[in-house]
Design an enzyme around this catalytic site. Structure first.
Site, mmCIF file in Angstrom:
data_model
loop_
_atom_site.group_PDB
_atom_site.id
_atom_site.type_symbol
_atom_site.label_atom_id
_atom_site.label_comp_id
_atom_site.label_asym_id
_atom_site.label_seq_id
_atom_site.Cartn_x
_atom_site.Cartn_y
_atom_site.Cartn_z
ATOM 1 N N ARG A 214 0.836 -1.203 0.000
ATOM 2 C CA ARG A 214 0.000 0.000 0.000
ATOM 3 C C ARG A 214 0.875 1.260 0.000
ATOM 4 N NH1 ARG A 214 -3.971 -3.322 3.162
ATOM 5 N NH2 ARG A 214 -2.723 -3.080 5.028
ATOM 6 N N PHE A 230 -11.490 -4.430 -5.689
ATOM 7 C CA PHE A 230 -11.515 -5.238 -4.460
ATOM 8 C C PHE A 230 -10.917 -4.399 -3.318
ATOM 9 C CE2 PHE A 230 -10.661 -8.002 -8.142
ATOM 10 C CZ PHE A 230 -11.734 -8.871 -8.107
ATOM 11 N N ASP A 252 -15.947 -2.642 -4.593
ATOM 12 C CA ASP A 252 -15.998 -3.864 -3.788
ATOM 13 C C ASP A 252 -17.438 -4.375 -3.803
ATOM 14 O OD1 ASP A 252 -13.844 -5.133 -1.607
ATOM 15 O OD2 ASP A 252 -15.928 -5.676 -1.199
ATOM 16 N N ASP A 302 -6.627 -6.491 -6.297
ATOM 17 C CA ASP A 302 -6.260 -7.274 -5.102
ATOM 18 C C ASP A 302 -7.423 -8.195 -4.718
ATOM 19 O OD1 ASP A 302 -4.935 -8.208 -2.856
ATOM 20 O OD2 ASP A 302 -5.517 -6.516 -1.597
ATOM 21 N N CYS A 342 -3.413 -13.842 -3.791
ATOM 22 C CA CYS A 342 -3.118 -14.387 -2.466
ATOM 23 C C CYS A 342 -3.510 -15.862 -2.407
ATOM 24 C CB CYS A 342 -3.813 -13.580 -1.377
ATOM 25 S SG CYS A 342 -5.603 -13.548 -1.546
HETATM 26 N N1 SAH Z 1 -7.071 -4.439 -1.000
HETATM 27 C C1 SAH Z 1 -7.740 -4.632 0.265
HETATM 28 C C2 SAH Z 1 -8.004 -6.088 0.564
HETATM 29 C C3 SAH Z 1 -8.848 -6.807 -0.477
HETATM 30 S S1 SAH Z 1 -9.581 -8.271 0.095
HETATM 31 C C4 SAH Z 1 -6.935 -3.961 1.378
HETATM 32 O O1 SAH Z 1 -5.814 -3.474 1.124
HETATM 33 O O2 SAH Z 1 -7.422 -3.906 2.510
HETATM 34 C C5 SAH Z 1 -10.642 -8.750 -1.185
HETATM 35 C C6 SAH Z 1 -11.944 -7.965 -1.280
HETATM 36 O O3 SAH Z 1 -12.623 -8.428 -2.433
HETATM 37 C C7 SAH Z 1 -12.922 -8.111 -0.136
HETATM 38 O O4 SAH Z 1 -13.225 -6.849 0.378
HETATM 39 C C8 SAH Z 1 -14.191 -8.718 -0.770
HETATM 40 O O5 SAH Z 1 -15.391 -8.151 -0.250
HETATM 41 C C9 SAH Z 1 -14.022 -8.344 -2.191
HETATM 42 N N2 SAH Z 1 -14.653 -9.189 -3.216
HETATM 43 C C10 SAH Z 1 -14.672 -10.529 -3.299
HETATM 44 N N3 SAH Z 1 -15.206 -10.941 -4.457
HETATM 45 C C11 SAH Z 1 -15.546 -9.812 -5.137
HETATM 46 C C12 SAH Z 1 -16.115 -9.549 -6.419
HETATM 47 N N4 SAH Z 1 -16.427 -10.549 -7.257
HETATM 48 N N5 SAH Z 1 -16.301 -8.274 -6.800
HETATM 49 C C13 SAH Z 1 -15.961 -7.252 -5.975
HETATM 50 N N6 SAH Z 1 -15.404 -7.448 -4.762
HETATM 51 C C14 SAH Z 1 -15.200 -8.698 -4.355
#
Ligand code: SAH
Length: 398
Positions: A214, A230, A252, A302, A342
């Protein structure tokens, strides 16, 4: 401990243990001597009878035993756990300066010699996950030592993951020591503030492993139109805004995550006008943005774990290819793509190949500028490659 129950392995099946990999799979076990309890200590012995390891027995799991120690003199128990936890805490103190953050992973399971144990610190609160039968068996000792050594007044248990189910253990969550504070729990990371919901946030509340990535995005964001896919509670979005991004569109699928992201924005001295939030499925939203003719100069991808194990790698590969391909179609020449996986089941090498395939299909030529991994409070051991689940690439479109 001559009377300890024993797991005797089939011939030739001791090899991974000799390389100090800490898992004994059920198929490698020839015989169980004695009657070990779930989570109880067993001696693992080779077919020729020689000692290999002390381990915790998991009768319900494919991973039938998890190694506590490869040293016959190191009998599992509170003294050994205390030593391991001390080493883990000392490593964090050495690697992460107190002014960097007050939120970090103190114990990262197998990679810290404590299979199935996760402990994350958020300010004065500790969140623990006991994800193996062995940790469940030693629950009181482990939690007591963690509380003592971390100095955290409050401990919340989040033993509510799929891994628990595979071990045949029921989910459990709630305060073990202390109680919720009056207001929301606040943390800081590289000067940015966030609120963390220990009880119902994803993972233990925050994606600590992306901390330094980040920061990197923040340093690259100045003047750019950013798309954060995401976004969860806004980690990369806020970092890009603090770094001087011209605008950030964050997507998200989770409404609570987005609501938290907006509150997090308000905690920091950032003008809200540069931020736009969208509750949507990223797979569809990327296509919609293309139909609208939107373009960006910095895109972050992500996504959640598509492949927990290598068995799911093919399906995961299609998912990664889809989002990377559709993101590249929105990226201006000279634009940056920070793309992550991940999934433990997708190796760094495979991930790069998938992204290269997406670039070829998008007709994009990409310069590989940087590689990313998890922050140092998520250590990786060469003997346990499963610990290296997070990988990322920074690509520049020419
Ligand atoms: N980048 C973030 C962490 C991402 S975790 C950080 O730095 O904190 C992954 C995220 O993807 C979660 O918030 C989850 O709600 C979201 N997610 C999962 N599947 C998804 C989809 N198909 N479309 C949009 N968001 C999604």
């Amino acid at each position: 401990m001559g009377a300890a129950p024993q797991l005797k392995l089939k011939p030739e099946r001791e090899r991974s243990l000799l390389r100090r990999h800490p898992w004994v799979f059920s198929g490698a076990v020839e015989e169980v001597a004695g009657s070990p309890q779930s989570g109880g200590t067993v001696q693992v012995r080779a077919a020729d009878g020689r000692f290999l390891a002390w381990a915790a027995y998991s009768p319900a799991s494919q991973i039938r035993a998890r190694v506590w120690s490869f040293d016959e003199a190191e009998v599992p128990g509170p003294a050994l756990f205390e030593k391991r936890i001390e080493i883990a805490l000392a490593r964090r103190r050495a690697e992460i300066a107190a002014e960097t953050t007050n939120a970090m992973r103190l114990v990262h399971g197998e990679s810290d010699g404590l299979p199935g144990l996760i402990a994350d610190r958020y300010g004065d609160a500790l969140v623990v996950q006991l994800l193996s039968a062995g940790c469940e068996n030693w629950r009181d000792a482990l939690v007591g030592i963690l509380r003592d050594r971390s100095g955290c007044a409050r401990v919340y248990e989040r033993s509510d993951t799929d891994a628990r189910e595979l071990e045949g253990l029921a989910a459990r969550s709630g305060w073990i020591a202390g109680a919720a504070a009056d207001g929301p729990l606040k943390i800081f990371e590289h000067g940015v503030e966030y609120e963390v919901d220990l009880a119902s946030g994803q993972k233990t509340g925050f994606y600590l492993d992306q901390r330094d990535n980040r920061l990197r995005v923040r340093h690259l964001a100045a003047g750019r139109e950013v798309l954060d896919c995401f976004c969860y509670t806004g980690g990369f979005s806020l970092s890009a805004l603090v770094g001087g991004a011209r605008s950030v569109l964050s997507i998200d699928a989770s409404a609570p995550a987005l609501a938290q992201a907006k509150r997090n924005l308000g905690l920091n001295p950032i003008a809200a006008g540069r931020a736009e939030w969208l509750e949507a499925d990223v797979f569809q939203a990327l296509r919609e943005l293309r139909r609208e003719g939107r373009q960006f100069d910095f895109i972050v991808l992500d996504p959640p774990k598509f492949a927990p194990t290598s068995k799911d790698a093919a399906r995961a590969a299609r998912g990664y290819k889809d989002i990377n391909l559709n993101a590249l179609k929105l990226l201006r020449p000279g634009g940056l793509l920070a793309t992550f996986s991940c999934s433990g089941g997708v190796s760094p090498d495979l991930f790069q190949k998938i992204v290269a395939g997406a670039a070829a299909d998008a007709g994009a030529s990409l310069l590989l500028r940087e590689r990313y991994r998890s922050a140092p409070d998520h250590p990786v051991r060469v003997e346990f490659p499963e610990g290296e689940y997070l990988k990322g690439l920074l690509l520049e479109r020419s």
